[in-house]
Design an enzyme around this catalytic site. Structure first.
Site, PDB file in Angstrom:
ATOM      1  N   CYS A  12       0.648  -1.219  -0.061  1.00 54.69           N
ATOM      2  CA  CYS A  12       0.004   0.179  -0.001  1.00 54.69           C
ATOM      3  C   CYS A  12       0.912   1.289   0.010  1.00 54.69           C
ATOM      4  CB  CYS A  12      -0.845  -0.033   1.332  1.00 54.69           C
ATOM      5  SG  CYS A  12      -1.693  -1.469   1.409  1.00 54.69           S
ATOM      6  N   ARG A  39      -4.850   1.163  -1.188  1.00 54.08           N
ATOM      7  CA  ARG A  39      -4.605  -0.190  -1.079  1.00 54.08           C
ATOM      8  C   ARG A  39      -4.321  -1.021  -2.175  1.00 54.08           C
ATOM      9  NH1 ARG A  39      -9.124  -4.775   1.412  1.00 54.08           N
ATOM     10  NH2 ARG A  39      -7.773  -5.995   2.211  1.00 54.08           N
ATOM     11  N   LEU A  40      -3.460  -2.045  -2.241  1.00 54.79           N
ATOM     12  CA  LEU A  40      -3.244  -2.922  -3.326  1.00 54.79           C
ATOM     13  C   LEU A  40      -3.566  -4.397  -2.336  1.00 54.79           C
ATOM     14  CD1 LEU A  40      -2.435  -4.374  -5.892  1.00 54.79           C
ATOM     15  CD2 LEU A  40      -0.047  -4.234  -5.156  1.00 54.79           C
ATOM     16  N   GLU A  98       3.626  -6.173   4.771  1.00 56.49           N
ATOM     17  CA  GLU A  98       3.005  -7.714   5.046  1.00 56.49           C
ATOM     18  C   GLU A  98       3.729  -8.197   6.336  1.00 56.49           C
ATOM     19  OE1 GLU A  98       0.690  -8.988   3.404  1.00 56.49           O
ATOM     20  OE2 GLU A  98       0.860  -7.822   1.324  1.00 56.49           O
ATOM     21  N   SER A 154      11.791 -11.722  -4.700  1.00 52.62           N
ATOM     22  CA  SER A 154      13.056 -11.488  -5.397  1.00 52.62           C
ATOM     23  C   SER A 154      14.284 -12.133  -4.438  1.00 52.62           C
ATOM     24  CB  SER A 154      13.105  -9.923  -5.471  1.00 52.62           C
ATOM     25  OG  SER A 154      13.601  -9.572  -4.218  1.00 52.62           O
ATOM     26  N   GLY A 155      15.445 -12.189  -5.009  1.00 54.91           N
ATOM     27  CA  GLY A 155      16.671 -12.615  -4.481  1.00 54.91           C
ATOM     28  C   GLY A 155      17.525 -11.635  -3.820  1.00 54.91           C
TER      29      GLY A 155
END
Length: 640
Positions: free
Chosen positions: A2, A50-51, A77, A364-365
């Site tokens: 978000c 918001r996503l 998150e 992702s790394g």
């Protein structure tokens, strides 16, 4: 994932301007196109874009506790929200959703400021507690998610996920911080907690800020976490490799919780390939993977990404980008708000654009090089440190200092032949030598870059002070661990994580970084330095542990990175743009630069006598920032 914004009247608790709050919130619409929300009460305003990732039907923000006395806006998150929810429910808290945001509200009620110690994830959030008349802000341990702040002269405190949210407020001064300019041209970004503006700052990674209604000034940021670098008990090589895989698999699995399509970036390098291998091992469905290739094979490594995708049966998406993909320069300036000079932001933008066509969340790394000493510069620095350790400083400094002064400059040559750079590094201590090696523009170049009046304004300040301050706080005196620590405090949040956050959010894509899970980072920091950089092999333990999972070519080929052909661009298709931008009245009128040196730099680079591609890119991005910031027209000699 978000975008968050907020206003807090610390002094008088006046009403918050709804239109202003709305403008701040909408400036970050790209971060959360699903929906938006505002909350206002006397002295406080919160905004959220918001996503939706988890609990798609509820979890709208701002989000409140049961009686509405505590409200939160949150970006990120929390990966351990389910066990925390169970624990808090057992303690008497009532949940209305199954989203991680509500866990933060009740964690604050239960544990106060210590709530951050219980959270595992990437986050930036702000809580308003009406009963305590307190606003609490927190940022995750490694700085994966951003938080910009400012205190205006009238007592209004502002925060937002991006600097553009604060720039939507008319009262925010845009006076440029001279120290930030010095730091930008040294590092290629403005390190935490400074911003390019005197009036704003970043909440530092692993820090919180507690504000009280009625306060006349800001308190100091409080650090709640640091990379420990606490050595592990001795273990066999086999045990270390086994534990590495177990911890890596667990970190990756913990980052795969989502109610939307999920995938991974796959560059073909060790770190992204390791993440994909672990994802495939715990997923019942084929993993979605995304790779960007270049039409110039010198910059393309997608054959290795294809190999990993075939081995693990992923649903692989690949696109080819033209090697002259330089039309994004002004787009990047608008995205990053501050000057930002990592040219790999261009391909990163494109891989995020590709990923968003197929998934909403991508792993992702990032973080593998910092955790396990994968950068070549660690190898060079340790070789230099071995030489330093053989000679007393009283001899080493004058001898190598003299050689560094008289030896000719050879930036065009492979590093092994750049004796001037090596001599200069050997005359310095570990931190000075490392800073000298990573600087985008060495001190001697910046001494010519800046005008005399600007240098007087710096009053002797040098960008090395950023590293010096972090070195003082380092929990380790092991040389290699010290350099990793410095990167985790500067390069990682200031460059790598900033790049990925802005590029991904531009496309409403959430990117997660399991190699920066703080529990994994804590464990990795305790691995002996000899198992990270073993001889000349970086990421030694990580690579050894992955041998059953990835090919020798993927694990042990030379590191390529996400590079682009800057030198050729500036002598070819961007030749006119470089001249128009670097020799423009816009740069001259700042009073920052020695324009004679800028002309010399352009002439020498475009004639082929010298390679000034990195300084030129830094100046291009600074000029683009100025236009984006003050609304000047673009240079007349625009390419593409």
């Amino acid at each position: 994932m978000c975008g968050i914004v907020g206003i807090f009247d610390m002094r008088a608790m006046r009403d918050i301007d709804q239109q202003l709050l709305h403008r701040m919130n909408e400036s970050q619409h790209h971060r959360g196109p699903t929906e938006g929300g505002l909350h206002r009460e006397r002295g406080v305003g919160f905004g959220h874009r918001r996503l939706s990732i988890i609990d798609l039907s509820s979890g709208q923000q701002p989000l409140f506790n049961e009686d509405g006395s505590v409200v939160v806006v949150f970006n990120g998150e929390i990966y351990n929200f389910m066990p925390l929810m169970e624990e808090l429910t057992a303690l008497g808290h009532t949940f209305r959703t199954r989203c991680d945001t509500e866990v933060i509200v009740h964690a604050w009620e239960q544990w106060g400021e210590a709530c951050v110690d219980r959270l595992r994830g990437m986050f930036a959030f702000s809580i308003w507690d009406r009963n305590r008349q307190t606003m609490f802000l927190a940022r995750d341990r490694l700085g994966i998610k951003p938080m910009y702040c400012a205190l205006l002269a009238d007592g209004m405190f502002l925060f937002g996920s991006e600097l553009k949210a604060l720039m939507a407020v008319p009262g925010l001064s845009r006076d440029i911080d001279t120290h930030a300019v010095e730091e930008y041209f040294a590092y290629g970004y403005v390190p935490e907690p400074r911003t390019i503006f005197k009036s704003a700052f970043k909440l530092a990674p692993g820090h919180t800020l507690l504000l009280k209604a009625g306060a006349s000034s800001l308190p100091a940021q409080r650090r709640y976490w640091d990379v420990p670098f606490k050595p592990h008990a001795p273990m066999t090589a086999e045990d270390a490799e086994r534990e590495m895989i177990d911890r890596l698999r667990e970190a990756v699995a913990s980052h795969m919780v989502a109610d939307v399509p999920l995938g991974a970036f796959l560059s073909g390098g060790v770190d992204s390939s390791a993440v994909v291998a672990m994802m495939a091992g715990v997923s019942s469905e084929p993993v979605n993977t995304c790779a960007i290739g270049f039409n110039d094979r010198a910059y393309d490594e997608t054959e290795y990404a294809n190999e990993v995708a075939q081995r693990y049966g992923t649903r692989h998406f690949r696109e080819v980008v033209e090697s002259d993909d330089y039309g994004l320069i002004d787009t990047l300036a608008r995205l990053y708000d501050e000057p930002y000079a990592d040219s790999s932001a261009l391909p990163t933008y494109r891989v995020c654009e590709l990923a968003r066509k197929h998934v909403t969340v991508a792993l992702s790394g990032d973080g593998g090089d910092e955790n396990f000493a994968g950068y070549r510069r660690y190898r060079y620095a340790m070789a230099e440190q071995r030489v330093r350790s053989m000679l007393p400083a009283s001899l080493r400094k004058p001898v190598f200092g003299f050689l560094g002064t008289v030896y000719p400059k050879a930036d065009w040559a492979p590093r092994v032949f750049r004796a001037k750079t090596t001599f200069e590094a050997l005359a310095r201590d570990l931190v000075e030598g490392y800073y000298h090696g990573v600087a985008k523009m060495p001190d001697r170049v910046r001494a010519r870059l800046f005008s005399d009046s600007f240098k007087r304004g710096l009053n002797g300040y040098s960008a090395i002070e950023v590293m010096r301050e972090h070195a003082k706080a380092s929990p380790t005196d092991d040389p290699l661990s010290m350099l990793q620590y410095l990167d985790m405090k500067t390069w990682l949040p200031g460059d790598i994580l900033t790049k990925v956050d802005r590029a991904s959010m531009a496309h409403a894509l959430e990117v997660r970084v399991p190699l920066l899970d703080h529990e994994f980072v804590e464990w990795a920091s305790g691995v002996p330095a000899s198992l990270k950089l073993h001889g000349s092999e970086g990421k030694y333990l990580l690579k050894k542990s992955l041998e059953p999972h990835l090919s020798q070519d993927v694990l042990y080929r030379p590191k390529m990175g996400f590079s682009i052909p800057l030198a050729a661009w500036f002598r070819g298709p961007l030749r006119d743009r470089v001249r128009a931008a670097l020799l423009s009245p816009l740069l001259a009128d700042t009073g920052i630069f020695n324009m004679a040196f800028l002309r010399e730099m352009v002439e020498n680079h475009q004639s082929g006598r010298s390679d000034y591609s990195v300084p030129i890119w830094s100046l291009l991005m600074f000029e683009a920032f100025l236009r984006n910031c003050i609304g000047e027209a673009e240079p007349s000699a625009m390419a593409a």
